[in-house]
Design an enzyme around this catalytic site. Sequence first.
Site, mmCIF file in Angstrom:
data_model
loop_
_atom_site.group_PDB
_atom_site.id
_atom_site.type_symbol
_atom_site.label_atom_id
_atom_site.label_comp_id
_atom_site.label_asym_id
_atom_site.label_seq_id
_atom_site.Cartn_x
_atom_site.Cartn_y
_atom_site.Cartn_z
ATOM 1 N N CYS A 1 -12.909 11.216 23.765
ATOM 2 C CA CYS A 1 -13.421 11.613 22.854
ATOM 3 C C CYS A 1 -15.148 11.685 23.240
ATOM 4 O O CYS A 1 -15.739 10.359 23.705
ATOM 5 C CB CYS A 1 -13.780 10.771 21.556
ATOM 6 S SG CYS A 1 -14.899 11.081 20.265
ATOM 7 N N ARG B 1 -14.866 7.521 -7.704
ATOM 8 C CA ARG B 1 -15.172 6.222 -8.268
ATOM 9 C C ARG B 1 -14.214 5.972 -9.361
ATOM 10 O O ARG B 1 -13.935 6.844 -10.085
ATOM 11 C CB ARG B 1 -16.489 5.700 -8.811
ATOM 12 C CG ARG B 1 -17.496 6.253 -7.786
ATOM 13 C CD ARG B 1 -18.786 6.434 -8.704
ATOM 14 N NE ARG B 1 -20.023 6.782 -7.780
ATOM 15 C CZ ARG B 1 -20.280 8.045 -7.554
ATOM 16 N NH1 ARG B 1 -19.657 8.986 -8.008
ATOM 17 N NH2 ARG B 1 -21.415 8.208 -6.679
ATOM 18 N N GLU C 1 0.906 -1.180 0.081
ATOM 19 C CA GLU C 1 -0.406 -0.045 0.226
ATOM 20 C C GLU C 1 0.963 1.058 -0.001
ATOM 21 O O GLU C 1 1.860 1.253 0.822
ATOM 22 C CB GLU C 1 -0.904 0.029 1.388
ATOM 23 C CG GLU C 1 -1.578 1.238 1.621
ATOM 24 C CD GLU C 1 -2.624 1.671 0.353
ATOM 25 O OE1 GLU C 1 -3.388 0.964 -0.272
ATOM 26 O OE2 GLU C 1 -2.354 3.013 0.147
ATOM 27 N N ILE D 1 -13.129 -1.000 -10.037
ATOM 28 C CA ILE D 1 -14.121 -1.580 -8.857
ATOM 29 C C ILE D 1 -14.673 -0.242 -8.189
ATOM 30 O O ILE D 1 -14.181 0.172 -7.208
ATOM 31 C CB ILE D 1 -13.320 -2.425 -7.972
ATOM 32 C CG1 ILE D 1 -12.363 -3.531 -8.743
ATOM 33 C CG2 ILE D 1 -14.306 -3.058 -7.022
ATOM 34 C CD1 ILE D 1 -13.315 -4.633 -9.265
ATOM 35 N N CYS E 1 -17.961 17.211 17.322
ATOM 36 C CA CYS E 1 -17.305 18.188 17.295
ATOM 37 C C CYS E 1 -16.214 17.863 16.401
ATOM 38 O O CYS E 1 -15.216 18.852 16.498
ATOM 39 C CB CYS E 1 -16.900 18.574 19.016
ATOM 40 S SG CYS E 1 -15.438 17.490 19.434
ATOM 41 N N HIS F 1 -25.175 -4.112 -1.051
ATOM 42 C CA HIS F 1 -26.296 -3.919 -1.911
ATOM 43 C C HIS F 1 -26.772 -5.263 -2.053
ATOM 44 O O HIS F 1 -26.096 -6.395 -2.068
ATOM 45 C CB HIS F 1 -26.025 -3.539 -3.424
ATOM 46 C CG HIS F 1 -25.542 -1.897 -3.247
ATOM 47 N ND1 HIS F 1 -26.518 -0.887 -3.238
ATOM 48 C CD2 HIS F 1 -24.116 -1.657 -3.565
ATOM 49 C CE1 HIS F 1 -25.818 0.254 -3.283
ATOM 50 N NE2 HIS F 1 -24.535 -0.154 -3.406
ATOM 51 N N SER G 1 -20.604 4.915 0.582
ATOM 52 C CA SER G 1 -21.933 4.801 0.987
ATOM 53 C C SER G 1 -21.948 3.439 2.299
ATOM 54 O O SER G 1 -22.841 3.884 2.947
ATOM 55 C CB SER G 1 -23.217 4.646 0.339
ATOM 56 O OG SER G 1 -22.813 5.721 -0.850
#
Lengths: 407, 472
Positions: B394, B308, B34, B332, B431, B52, B48
């Site tokens: 947090c 995308r 990576e 993809i 915040c 699906h 999102s």
Amino acid sequence: MKYDVVVIGGGPAGMSAGVESSRNGAKTLIIERNPFLGGILKQCIHNGFGLHYFKEEFTGPEYAQKFIELVNKEKNLDVLTNTFVTKIDGTNVEITTEFGKKVVEAKALVLAMGCRERTAGNILLTGSRPSGIFTAGEAQRLVNIQGKLPGKNVVVLGSGDIGLVMARRLTLQGASVKAVLEINPTTSGLRRNIVQCLEDFNIPLLLKTTIFEVVGKNRVEGVYYGSVDERYNKIEATKKFLPCDTIILSVGLVPETDLIDMQINPKTKSVFVNDYLQSEKEGVFVCGNVLHVHDLVDNVSMEGALAGKNASDYALNRLKKGKQYALSHSTEISYTVPTMIHSGEGTAVIKFRVRTKITKSYFVLKNAKGEVVAKKYVMACLPGEMQTFEVDRSLINSNLVLEVAGL
Amino acid sequence: MQKVYDVAVFGGGVVGAMIFSDLSRAGYKAVLIEKELDVATGMSKANSGLVHAGFDAKPNTLKAILNVRGNKMYPAVCKRLGVKLKNCGAFVVGDNLDAVKELYNRGMQNGVKNLFVLNRKELLSALPNISDNITCGLFAKDACIVDPYLLTICLAEEGVVNGGAVALDYQTSSVIKKGNAFEISGSRGKILARRIINCAGAGYNDIASLIGSEQYQTEFRRGEYYVLDNSEGNIVPSTVFPLPTKAGKGVLVTPTVDGNILVGPTSYESDYDTKTTDFGLQDIRAKVPLMLKNVNLSKTIRVFAGVRVITGDDFIITNSKKVENVCNIAGICSPGLSCAPAISEYVIKKLLGLEYKAKADAVKIKPYLRLKDLSITAQNKLIKQNPDYGKIVCKCEGISVGEIVDAINRPIRPVTMDGVKRRIRAGMGRCQGGFCSDKVARILAKENKMKIEDVVKEHKGGYYLFGDLGGR
């Protein structure tokens, strides 16, 4: 653990409420999430605090220390620091600490959690999302508490007081503050801060101007900025690039209502209260910036004291109220706290802000018949300045309206 | 002699991480390469978060086949990893019954189960706030929501605990065939591997050019989103789409597994640039009321954009014809997340011809601990063992020092503030880190034995601050 009164928040509002509640004879607890009392005052190392309350000028930590000493003197008042309230149930609270979770029972609760800053997301700041975008308070904490420099070439977006103070603070630390951009035609900070923080340091203040786009992949590399029209639309023809490595946001404060499950007043973004600062929930009182965002800490302390007094009276079954009436206002006024007001004994305090600048007028309080119940002369006031209006409760016998009237 | 990996996977997105994990669990020696400082920093972090059902894709395409299969595989994958998956279903709503029926039929052809055509009355009982113009819709019961970045991170971690290696911050400079292995050179030394899988997402063509394998004409489409405060979390119980158009599935409104609401995405041609725009945000603002009435965009806590990568109508998942032992995975885009488990299965079984089944002694990762998901008794027990679990950092998401320390001391240690945020959500709340990012940065620096001055937000060079006052 059982108390007459539990105060959530150990900032200026909470400390003042706790002291007043204890003085009034109620066994009181202040819960604070930080390791120390004082709230945001601890990082406000500039001066200008206390002129109204103490008739003397202090820095934030000094002002806080005054109250910490008052808290320490009170025999009836306990303090829990490093303690998070994770839930409110009626007037009981669930706390989380390094010793575990438990419930503290109270007869009355004072909410004094303060406010938080609006973020880049809240204002839909567009462009890229690199490192180097801070809220003013976050930058202030880095500089004044941690001794770290958040940026070297800085653009401040918004003219809130913390942003103005930080423009000066960063300049004093050797950073170059390129400009303060304010989307509105007027500044939102106090006049004295415009003079002392910007003008004295030759920092440009650009009104009706905002950031169009943030640029930079890793760290901020600059901003496209320009003017907006009356409807806040960006005027593309005015777009210019300003290189910088840091953006400081001072674009408004919002009451910290996370733990509160009540109806929210869209004007104050907080709960509705009556003139005893009591919310719609039985035994729950609210004060300070969690109720409405104040301009001066002095006013916060006074409001805290009132909430502490009333909460302790309530807990000790001493709170005597008359009949409740509604308080509304005309369109020149943007909100009032409270929105409900009682007849009976003593004085009710109404706090409010005007929508636009008002000069040489009267604030008048009218009853249902249109008769003037009380009035107050105003020489000049700006939307940024909180106004106070006191009314004798014995004069109240119907719903009231607060209006602005000419001379 | 240097170790020779069975497979080198380029790209630490959800597809790369899934393949990496599956290969490692099946007993192969795999390495995940990576270029960024963390996995899940490209498309896999900015989408999102939907699994699906699979009714949308054209029948017999890879998208259709792998989506339906992927949807079935998801519960087991998430259960194994301890990643939240919520089967909340998805609605497609509109005013064109024929179009709805067409979607239904397409779904049937794709083999999607549990599809229902609904009239307005039926829709209203589930979605009381649909707009007045909505007359009909489709409900896909099998659609789910998932946390896409935590999923990707956990998969990569799972590969590591099963013997795989992850090379982060690895800028590949050359890929040369030497004997029966590829010699990969880059910023962090040489890597030898017998096979290569290129699923580098937006970087696919860059890697392909180094390998000498097929490059594909690529189009980037930016998708902008609003993230709403968790106070709005109940405005829809399920994902709600408008009827799809040529440009894509349109602006949807969906809950997230963590209680926020996502509104978006737009779909505009762009460079590979994840900036948000006034135009895009305005576009969403205009479209949402046509579908739902109660979406309060003034409750936005963040806006973001993902890009995308599109290479024609279908995914490209194939063995290279130019270079032996290279597998090309390109384009993809949506529904890539939904397909990921099935893509991995397809690639390992069909394209590589390797064993897909995990070995009996495959190891599970320790799931991420979130105190607030536990009972009070369980929380108190943990706090007693380690008081850091009682120190909340947090405040918006209620995350403690202990949870952050745990999230850093993982099989893949995050070195960035966003890496911590994606793992444990510190700074993800309303915040947006205003109250906690300095504390998170300090914990991160301490745990990684680095100076706070060297802590970055996400990318190399993206320093959080500039050192001590007075300069260094």
